[in-house]
Design a protein around this motif. Structure first.
Motif, PDB file in Angstrom:
ATOM      1  N   LEU A  65       0.838  -1.206   0.000  1.00 41.91           N
ATOM      2  CA  LEU A  65       0.000   0.000   0.000  1.00 41.91           C
ATOM      3  C   LEU A  65       0.873   1.256   0.000  1.00 41.91           C
ATOM      4  N   ARG A  66       1.860   1.259   0.869  1.00 43.83           N
ATOM      5  CA  ARG A  66       2.759   2.428   0.917  1.00 43.83           C
ATOM      6  C   ARG A  66       3.417   2.657  -0.442  1.00 43.83           C
ATOM      7  N   ALA A  67       3.871   1.571  -1.054  1.00 46.04           N
ATOM      8  CA  ALA A  67       4.528   1.703  -2.357  1.00 46.04           C
ATOM      9  C   ALA A  67       3.563   2.240  -3.401  1.00 46.04           C
ATOM     10  N   LEU A  68       2.347   1.759  -3.374  1.00 47.03           N
ATOM     11  CA  LEU A  68       1.358   2.233  -4.335  1.00 47.03           C
ATOM     12  C   LEU A  68       1.037   3.702  -4.098  1.00 47.03           C
ATOM     13  N   LEU A  69       0.937   4.076  -2.821  1.00 41.63           N
ATOM     14  CA  LEU A  69       0.629   5.474  -2.504  1.00 41.63           C
ATOM     15  C   LEU A  69       1.739   6.395  -3.002  1.00 41.63           C
ATOM     16  N   LYS A  70       2.981   5.965  -2.780  1.00 44.26           N
ATOM     17  CA  LYS A  70       4.107   6.799  -3.251  1.00 44.26           C
ATOM     18  C   LYS A  70       4.060   6.939  -4.760  1.00 44.26           C
ATOM     19  N   GLU A  71       3.826   5.812  -5.422  1.00 41.42           N
ATOM     20  CA  GLU A  71       3.754   5.831  -6.882  1.00 41.42           C
ATOM     21  C   GLU A  71       2.609   6.735  -7.341  1.00 41.42           C
ATOM     22  N   ALA A  72       1.501   6.642  -6.661  1.00 41.82           N
ATOM     23  CA  ALA A  72       0.329   7.450  -7.036  1.00 41.82           C
ATOM     24  C   ALA A  72       0.651   8.931  -6.896  1.00 41.82           C
ATOM     25  N   LYS A  73       1.279   9.282  -5.786  1.00 44.08           N
ATOM     26  CA  LYS A  73       1.598  10.706  -5.585  1.00 44.08           C
ATOM     27  C   LYS A  73       2.575  11.177  -6.655  1.00 44.08           C
ATOM     28  N   LYS A  74       3.533  10.312  -6.965  1.00 46.58           N
ATOM     29  CA  LYS A  74       4.509  10.673  -8.000  1.00 46.58           C
ATOM     30  C   LYS A  74       3.816  10.994  -9.314  1.00 46.58           C
ATOM     31  N   ARG A  75       2.736  10.252  -9.575  1.00 49.21           N
ATOM     32  CA  ARG A  75       2.004  10.427 -10.837  1.00 49.21           C
ATOM     33  C   ARG A  75       0.880  11.464 -10.696  1.00 49.21           C
ATOM     34  N   LYS A  76       0.818  12.130  -9.569  1.00 48.34           N
ATOM     35  CA  LYS A  76      -0.197  13.168  -9.325  1.00 48.34           C
ATOM     36  C   LYS A  76      -1.629  12.621  -9.402  1.00 48.34           C
ATOM     37  N   ILE A  77      -1.748  11.409  -8.962  1.00 51.60           N
ATOM     38  CA  ILE A  77      -3.072  10.776  -8.909  1.00 51.60           C
ATOM     39  C   ILE A  77      -3.724  11.165  -7.586  1.00 51.60           C
ATOM     40  N   THR A  78      -5.002  11.537  -7.653  1.00 51.74           N
ATOM     41  CA  THR A  78      -5.729  11.861  -6.425  1.00 51.74           C
ATOM     42  C   THR A  78      -5.894  10.595  -5.583  1.00 51.74           C
ATOM     43  N   VAL A  79      -5.715  10.736  -4.278  1.00 57.19           N
ATOM     44  CA  VAL A  79      -5.820   9.590  -3.371  1.00 57.19           C
ATOM     45  C   VAL A  79      -6.955   9.807  -2.379  1.00 57.19           C
ATOM     46  N   SER A  80      -7.822   8.793  -2.281  1.00 55.79           N
ATOM     47  CA  SER A  80      -8.854   8.856  -1.240  1.00 55.79           C
ATOM     48  C   SER A  80      -8.697   7.687  -0.293  1.00 55.79           C
ATOM     49  N   CYS A  81      -9.120   7.928   0.918  1.00 59.19           N
ATOM     50  CA  CYS A  81      -9.001   6.913   1.972  1.00 59.19           C
ATOM     51  C   CYS A  81     -10.276   6.874   2.800  1.00 59.19           C
ATOM     52  N   ASP A  82     -10.817   5.668   2.932  1.00 62.00           N
ATOM     53  CA  ASP A  82     -11.943   5.461   3.850  1.00 62.00           C
ATOM     54  C   ASP A  82     -11.345   4.927   5.148  1.00 62.00           C
ATOM     55  N   LEU A  83     -11.589   5.617   6.241  1.00 64.31           N
ATOM     56  CA  LEU A  83     -10.901   5.308   7.497  1.00 64.31           C
ATOM     57  C   LEU A  83     -11.157   3.878   7.971  1.00 64.31           C
ATOM     58  N   ASN A  84     -12.432   3.452   7.879  1.00 63.74           N
ATOM     59  CA  ASN A  84     -12.849   2.047   8.080  1.00 63.74           C
ATOM     60  C   ASN A  84     -12.080   1.260   9.153  1.00 63.74           C
ATOM     61  N   TYR A  85     -12.282   1.581  10.377  1.00 63.55           N
ATOM     62  CA  TYR A  85     -11.571   0.906  11.465  1.00 63.55           C
ATOM     63  C   TYR A  85     -12.219  -0.447  11.805  1.00 63.55           C
ATOM     64  N   ARG A  86     -11.415  -1.502  11.833  1.00 65.91           N
ATOM     65  CA  ARG A  86     -11.925  -2.837  12.211  1.00 65.91           C
ATOM     66  C   ARG A  86     -11.156  -3.315  13.427  1.00 65.91           C
ATOM     67  N   LYS A  87     -11.831  -3.387  14.542  1.00 68.64           N
ATOM     68  CA  LYS A  87     -11.127  -3.684  15.794  1.00 68.64           C
ATOM     69  C   LYS A  87     -10.566  -5.097  15.834  1.00 68.64           C
ATOM     70  N   LYS A  88     -11.069  -5.997  14.994  1.00 69.86           N
ATOM     71  CA  LYS A  88     -10.524  -7.359  15.005  1.00 69.86           C
ATOM     72  C   LYS A  88      -9.212  -7.450  14.228  1.00 69.86           C
ATOM     73  N   LEU A  89      -8.882  -6.425  13.461  1.00 67.02           N
ATOM     74  CA  LEU A  89      -7.650  -6.480  12.658  1.00 67.02           C
ATOM     75  C   LEU A  89      -6.467  -5.814  13.348  1.00 67.02           C
ATOM     76  N   TRP A  90      -6.703  -4.771  14.102  1.00 67.93           N
ATOM     77  CA  TRP A  90      -5.617  -4.123  14.834  1.00 67.93           C
ATOM     78  C   TRP A  90      -6.208  -3.336  15.994  1.00 67.93           C
ATOM     79  N   ASN A  91      -5.334  -2.712  16.788  1.00 71.44           N
ATOM     80  CA  ASN A  91      -5.874  -1.964  17.915  1.00 71.44           C
ATOM     81  C   ASN A  91      -5.862  -0.460  17.610  1.00 71.44           C
TER      82      ASN A  91
END
Lengths: 341, 341, 341, 341, 341, 341
Positions: free
Chosen positions: C148-174
């Protein structure tokens, strides 16, 4: 943990899929259910040691019925086998202004020929702390009533708490007969459960300021009624009522009232989008027995029983497949139905 | 008991199960329906002697359609057989803010090639007291319209009461053509039924203070409209309207208005959790015909028709599978949907 | 038309039919879904060129999953194949006071072993204008987070707009881990979407006058919150919230808020009879991306996204099978659910 | 990989569940199918680049049809939209001595009004190596036949191989018309496929020692017939036959024969417990095209085509959802149906 | 066309879907059936004027049963209403070495309390040419037997042909009682139908060289047996047998034998992949009555009856939903089950 | 009656309805199953006291699994709870030449993390007379193998009979590892069960004159093989084989061979129309354990085990829901599948 014993009939329910009428489809969904069996299953789901006693024929349908009770953790080992047939009922699910319709087909079912001398009554009641029955069982046949009386006497001898759900069914007997028999059986009863109408039907005792057909129900009226009932039937220690305001077959308002010598306690009120309301009263009874047998406070008990039975309205079938944790979550929370991930 | 004859198209309906969209499943539920067929079935369910007249192809699907009408006690013996295909419609059930979607596939269906010279018109109308048709039938094809005109003339000659449901379908014709033809057919019509929108669409006559899309409906406005309609079409003796406030695809408010020379009568209003609203207008029409043909009072008639069609919203399929007793129970009771045991 | 790329996990969903509980039936309905896949499908249904990127195992179930995405017009050609298993989730549909219950079974699924060196990242991003991910993807595994980090960096490099849905799932992390990682990822994010609770959970930032469990939600509070969030994360250009007041599992009130540097815009509010609410947030996100990427006004965009996601609640499955025309009809109309013939 | 283009009608199939007759149930299963569409799907399942060309109406049912083709990897981008309706067919599954019954409802379907001037013929044929059609397409309407002739001419101009499945349907045209038209179209045809009966019906050319109704089929007879057909139609390079001995609707014996200038090759024979035999011929054709276009030997090709179509009999629906690996496993193995774990 | 009257019980059949056992599913498929009702439906499907006489309770299930008979064109207007319950039977479909299992639940059903004085016997028999009953009806109860005797006397008085299907059910009575009663009823009987076992069970008369459990059946033996039976019961004019060699629950061999004073006629033999064999004997009886009442030759009649009942094995439910054309096609054709397009 | 303990994994099985492929439907049927669980259920159905030991996660799916075992009378009280997930397998039912396909999804399932120190081994084995495991259990993980070894040692210490079903699964381990481990475990094994292929796979020991893929199986060859196996593994007292000739996925021939020191015994052979063959080997094992533990003769035992497992092929799901009476009826009868009324 001591046993809770219930006695009554369990039937096979056959219901057209979805909201189809009897005329409209050839696909039926089936489940098993019956007042006291529903109570036993609810108790088992809540973690209690529940025993269901009845008589069932010796065929594969009754085998499937017993298997279903085992699946729900109910102790079935005292069930008698014999007789001709498993009772049935056909149910057509109502919606909005169209009420659900039930056709009973329980005549000649195995329980009607019950003979207690074939039963292991001592085993049934050993380690038991509670015995539950309903007015339906009392109404089934003379043989069933005889067996019920004998069980009640034995229960009282063993100092087992007895609860009774009044549950009047007009197709099984008339008001007069029901009034006589149920009054007699109140002698053995410690805990009485009724809905918003039956106390009037059976005992001629009515809550004031209440008109069920107009959807007007007064919790205070039921508090007074509870007191009056306990005054009339001296052995009663607890009287409880479920209060249903049926807006339509799809939307119901639901609450509970519980009266003891300590006073009268009302639950919060739930507005419910109904999935299946058959067995809701039984799930209330189970919640009540759970609370009382565990020594919970009357307020906790009535809130618990009402929350449990609120959830029953959202569960298909007669049985309230609902865990202790789910009931307590509803009691303490807001019932807003957010997804549990 | 004298016969009630209806004439129109009956189609096979195909609908994805539950609330699935056309894209989402390969399982379809099927039933049969169509305006005048729905009226005939409703009347037969109410105990009337209903006859449905149409033309159907000579294949196994049409056989199944006729069998279904027989199952519902409708007299099918005058139905003509011939032509290429059974009309179909595909229906996707809506919910909440998503409306139901209907795709008609009735082009080239058997009725469009109808030739009355093949029919036993004398048998069809012998012992008949009522003839019903709708604007859909008038819109199907020139041949159907010719047959309809001939039947209307024959009906008037025999002093048979004629009712017409305005039923405007924009996919079958345009507003102008509909206005011309329906105005002409009003000459033969004794009883007109319309919903809250069609009178404006077809005759350009509108109830005041009403904005259907905003959910604002004025019963008084419809009373005035009824008077105006009867003034314009001199032969009309009765004008009736169904009034639907569609809160959403899931919740509708429903009422009826009936005007005669004696005045205008409004039914009580029902808030409905909708199971299936297709055919609701037809079930209102059937209730109306029932009341008027049995000589019931206008008030009884509009309450009866509205209660019958309220119940239709709770029944799956086009047909209102509801008995006289059920309609009367709703009329006189509270519609609270308590279980009927 | 330029591509919109989303990256995340897609799972098979298994759900007992109707409102049955896991204990009650042996019939399951299956569909596919997952946050970013749902966004891609919604966008494709709206006519956008949507690309979904993930890793799936090489078996017939994953083949069926890909086929389903193709059916929905999503470009699947960059999906990697490999790994052991397709993620699953089991869902029990709630009703009224009984919440829906979800059991995730995604551990060890194929995406968790993703290695971006196997992917055609250049092809994936060529002609792309937008990249979307959610907090779920960030939480899956270290390998996924690396990708994901690599894709985000690549996206920013290409000036692609990035959106993020916060979507917290307590069973996956704290909460702590989520807060750290998501704060870091905000550096790459132009558009943030959150629901009424997650911003508090993940960033510790809360709307005033709001108590979700009590059903009290203040649009103004969320407007302020949006401003605060954009102040904290400097790269954010848009912050949006879905506001759900859950009356019960059957009835929800739903609205959206969208904040940009131009101000804060609230949608109208919908009262919804819920058919299936899983994926509603994703359909809001898709509506938002649709509006923003098409250069629509903020008000249009938030109304569009809210209307689209209102309709999602009426559609079975994770995917919002709803057309542009249907969303616009709801936006401009009354949502009264009249039949579309 | 070069494209394989097929042209014809695709219909929605509606079939009562299980072995129910049209009269017996209201539940229908639906799929999509039609001769050339089935060929395209089979080829796509085998990994070829298959393009299906047709005309479909602009409604949600046709959208669902196209989505289903996309799901199967068929290129649908040249499909024209317009016209009134999607063709349908109703199918009742036979068993044992009761044959399957099919009711076509394709009159007036969209393809019948096709106008090639609206199509991107150049795009359709660019990079194509093969064009396939069947006698059904030729029989649909004059407009379809005109389009077919134009496509055939274009195909020949581009040196694209042309295959034709004779596929005689007596409800679409008569023997004489079929004979004339199909003889004409043989001028464009390189590869002819027929079943055990059609060559006699359409061309009056019969295999000796064969009586289909008595279940007597001679592979040698078909080898001779193939030679005779290729002699009569000079442009034919390949002639192939499927040979079905129908023991009953439940059990069929199935084999294939393929003749080229190199000689005549017979496949092994399969005894099949039939699940769904509709589309079996199309799956044979697809296997044939696969083998010939990949340059496989005639023997491999006829074994492959026969094995593929053997498997089709075990797959529900019109489409042969079977992979290359599965076909090759049957060709090389024993077809003993041991579980693949 | 003169009426054919049948008298007996009709029950609701409940069967787990597919091949599921009673323990395995909660979904049941329902249909209606019973020996003489099955005969009436078969005759109506063949175009005869069939009347079914019975007694049914006054509830919605029995209404549905009557509606189903009307759907099949059976005249139901002489059916009495009253009594407690509709008879039921539960059926678990067998496969291969596992036999189908039937649990009857017909005790106390409405017909058992029949009182002929409530019936319109004159209307029932007016214009009738044939009366049919079976040994099941004779076994149900004394009241039913009384009614049967009275109907038989009336039938003989009116010179109506009487047929009897021996149909021995060991759960209803014992061999001795059956032998006595059925011997008595042979006095009224013109046409006797039996299967390969019952004649031995009831009359102690056995075909030589036949061992049903070993699958060895001798047509010649049955010809001799027919002669012997007609010799013993002097009024018999026709004796017919169905001969089933049950290879397994999935595969049966089926044939018929018919003896008259002109000699003994054997049908061809069918090897059947069984879909549902319940009611096969009744469909044979209906075919026999069809042939004899239409004056067909004995050979035609036995071939017709056997072909009709062969097809019944391929039709779900008790009723043989098969047309005259379908039976004649099988008689004259090869039964190879090729698709009918 | 002493306990029979089995140890292994139980999984949830998900299967598209009917003969649909994974791509073709969104409806799945679910059941539970796994080698040793299937054995336990079969034994419980036969009336034995069966105990199943495993480890399952603490979620509602595993609760449902345990409930299903209770429904079948299996003692589940020693089952450990913990770990992440319930193992799954997806099954696509084959037909004719198309084999059934199984996709296992059991990686990371709860049993793989089993730690015997958490278990009540003493309780598990108290009053036990038999312990059963299979090669699948040995192959799952090192932890499972450790637990298995410990249980085997404990069992031997307690003089409990041990049986092992060789059950080789190539996706779990390779031939070499399987050969080493299973050879080691033979030290603890009294009774070995294998199918027609596994002995060759795992021990490299092969029956002569047998080619499974060609459907050639020699009972004599297996008799010799049994002797050889018992010679190699000295502790073995019994070796048994199931012999399947798979004509196709729809038709199988099935038999059993049992060898003891008294000689070698072959069962009769059954030709089966297959409904569901998964679990057939387990039902044979259960029949074998039944016979041996009850002290039945070797011939009775092998006939019993083969008849039981023949019936399994006709029962849907993994479990052999078949009673003692049904097995004995098949053993002694002809298996002709006549209806049991």
């Amino acid at each position: 943990m001591r046993k809770i014993v219930t006695f009554g009939e369990i039937m096979m329910r056959l219901q057209p899929t979805g909201y189809k009428r009897f005329f409209q489809t050839d696909i039926y969904e089936s489940c098993f259910g019956g007042g006291e069996a529903n109570v036993a299953v609810s108790l088992a789901e809540l973690g209690c040691d529940a025993v269901f006693f009845t008589r069932l024929p010796d065929n594969a349908l009754a085998d499937a019925c017993i298997a279903d009770l085992k699946k729900r953790n109910v102790d079935t080992k005292y069930i008698l086998r014999g007789g001709d047939r498993l009772g049935l009922y056909f149910c057509e699910k109502g919606a909005s202004q169209r009420p659900s319709a039930i056709i009973y087909d329980r005549k000649g079912s195995a329980i009607n020929g019950i003979d207690l001398s074939e039963a292991d009554v001592d085993g049934l009641f050993s380690e038991a702390e509670w015995f539950h029955f309903s007015g339906i069982t009392a109404a089934l046949s003379e043989k069933v009533l005889d067996a019920l009386r004998a069980l009640l006497k034995e229960a009282k001898k063993r100092k087992i708490t007895v609860s009774c759900d009044l549950n009047y069914r007009k197709k099984l007997w008339n008001l007069q007969k029901a009034g006589e028999v149920m009054s007699e059986l109140m002698e053995y009863t410690d805990v009485l459960i009724s809905n918003e109408e039956e106390c009037k039907d059976v005992f001629g005792m009515e809550a004031r300021d209440t008109d069920v057909n107009k959807g007007r129900i007064s919790a205070e009226g039921y508090a007074e009624l509870a007191k009056a009932v306990m005054k009339r039937f001296k052995n009663l220690k607890v009287a409880a009522f479920t209060l249903r305001s049926s807006i339509s077959a799809s939307i119901n308002i639901w609450a509970g009232v519980l009266a003891t010598s300590d006073g009268c306690f009302c639950s919060k009120e739930y507005t419910i989008n109904v999935i299946d309301r058959v067995g809701a009263g039984d799930s209330f009874t189970a919640g009540l027995i759970y609370g009382l047998s565990k020594g919970k406070s009357p307020l906790y008990t009535v809130e618990f029983a009402t929350a449990a039975s609120c959830l029953k309205h959202t569960v298909e079938g007669d049985f309230n497949i609902t865990s202790l944790a789910e009931v307590e979550a509803l009691m303490s929370g807001s019932g807003n139905g957010r997804v549990q991930r």
